[in-house]
Design an enzyme around this catalytic site. Structure first.
Site, mmCIF file in Angstrom:
data_model
loop_
_atom_site.group_PDB
_atom_site.id
_atom_site.type_symbol
_atom_site.label_atom_id
_atom_site.label_comp_id
_atom_site.label_asym_id
_atom_site.label_seq_id
_atom_site.Cartn_x
_atom_site.Cartn_y
_atom_site.Cartn_z
ATOM 1 N N SER A 33 39.861 -2.517 14.834
ATOM 2 C CA SER A 33 39.882 -1.424 15.813
ATOM 3 C C SER A 33 41.286 -1.010 16.224
ATOM 4 C CB SER A 33 39.091 -1.823 17.066
ATOM 5 O OG SER A 33 39.618 -3.005 17.640
ATOM 6 N N ASP B 167 43.363 -4.762 27.282
ATOM 7 C CA ASP B 167 42.420 -5.845 27.539
ATOM 8 C C ASP B 167 42.873 -7.153 26.906
ATOM 9 O OD1 ASP B 167 42.146 -5.164 24.906
ATOM 10 O OD2 ASP B 167 39.990 -4.768 24.971
ATOM 11 N N HIS C 110 43.613 -4.663 22.679
ATOM 12 C CA HIS C 110 43.795 -3.266 22.249
ATOM 13 C C HIS C 110 45.001 -2.621 22.944
ATOM 14 C CE1 HIS C 110 39.479 -4.054 21.478
ATOM 15 N NE2 HIS C 110 39.762 -3.398 20.357
#
Length: 211
Positions: A10, A187, A190
């Protein structure tokens, strides 16, 4: 034409548009591949550069290996950049406990790189160290394992004559300057827009010679 391919999870995916064609110079997402692409394309106006993002959110190294032929080898990149590893830890911390232990991570990553250089012997490799900060989703017990994965990537970079980007130290330094971990990694995993810019700047610093 020089083709640059970004692979990962991601952090690389960053919300990219999956409908774009490989030759379209589009669909980068909102992360570091987009920032690198913008800089490279702007600096080489009129030149034939093709930059592709094939990061997929949630991927572990085993997921990368499973899709490697279609999402890497068939694209025939000149430069390949890989950032993978955080989900191999994170997924083990979840209820499903579906992570990839460090020894197997090394084994699969090594197999992936061996397959790549045997299929594309002229390829140039850029291996980005996985990273976290102890905030948000990340607790202290993550840190030794992520560090071990970073050492695996460093060793594989040496083995395959790849450029190694020491992302953990780069992220640590940025967080120290920012004064708060969340300003760099929202977080603990990310990146924020600042974090992505830090990664893009590091990529261009370490791998810019391949452009």
């Amino acid at each position: 034409m020089k083709r640059i391919l970004f692979q990962g999870d991601s952090i690389t995916d960053a919300g990219r548009n999956r409908e774009t064609l490989p030759e379209s110079n589009a669909g980068y997402g909102t992360g570091y591949p987009s920032f690198v692409a913008g800089r490279v394309l702007a600096d080489h106006l009129g030149s034939e550069y093709n930059i592709i993002n094939r990061g997929i959110s949630g991927n572990r190294v085993v997921d990368l290996y499973a899709r490697w032929k279609v999402d890497c080898l068939n694209l025939n990149p000149d430069v390949l950049s890989i950032l993978i590893g955080v989900n191999d830890t994170w997924h083990e911390k979840s209820e499903r406990r579906n992570g990839v232990e460090v020894d197997r991570y090394k084994q699969i990553y090594d197999m992936l790189l061996d397959w790549t250089v045997k299929t594309l012997p002229e390829i140039k490799l850029v291996l980005m160290e996985p990273f976290v900060l102890e905030t948000g989703a990340v607790s202290a017990d993550w840190l030794p394992e992520i560090a071990a994965r970073g050492e695996v990537v460093r060793e594989l970079a040496a083995k395959y004559n790849a450029i190694f980007i020491p992302c953990q130290q780069i992220i640590n330094d940025a967080a120290a300057k920012a004064g708060a971990y969340e300003l760099i990694l929202r977080d603990g995993v990310h990146p924020s827009v600042m974090g992505h810019q830090v990664l893009a700047d590091a990529w261009l610093k370490y791998a810019g010679s391949l452009i």
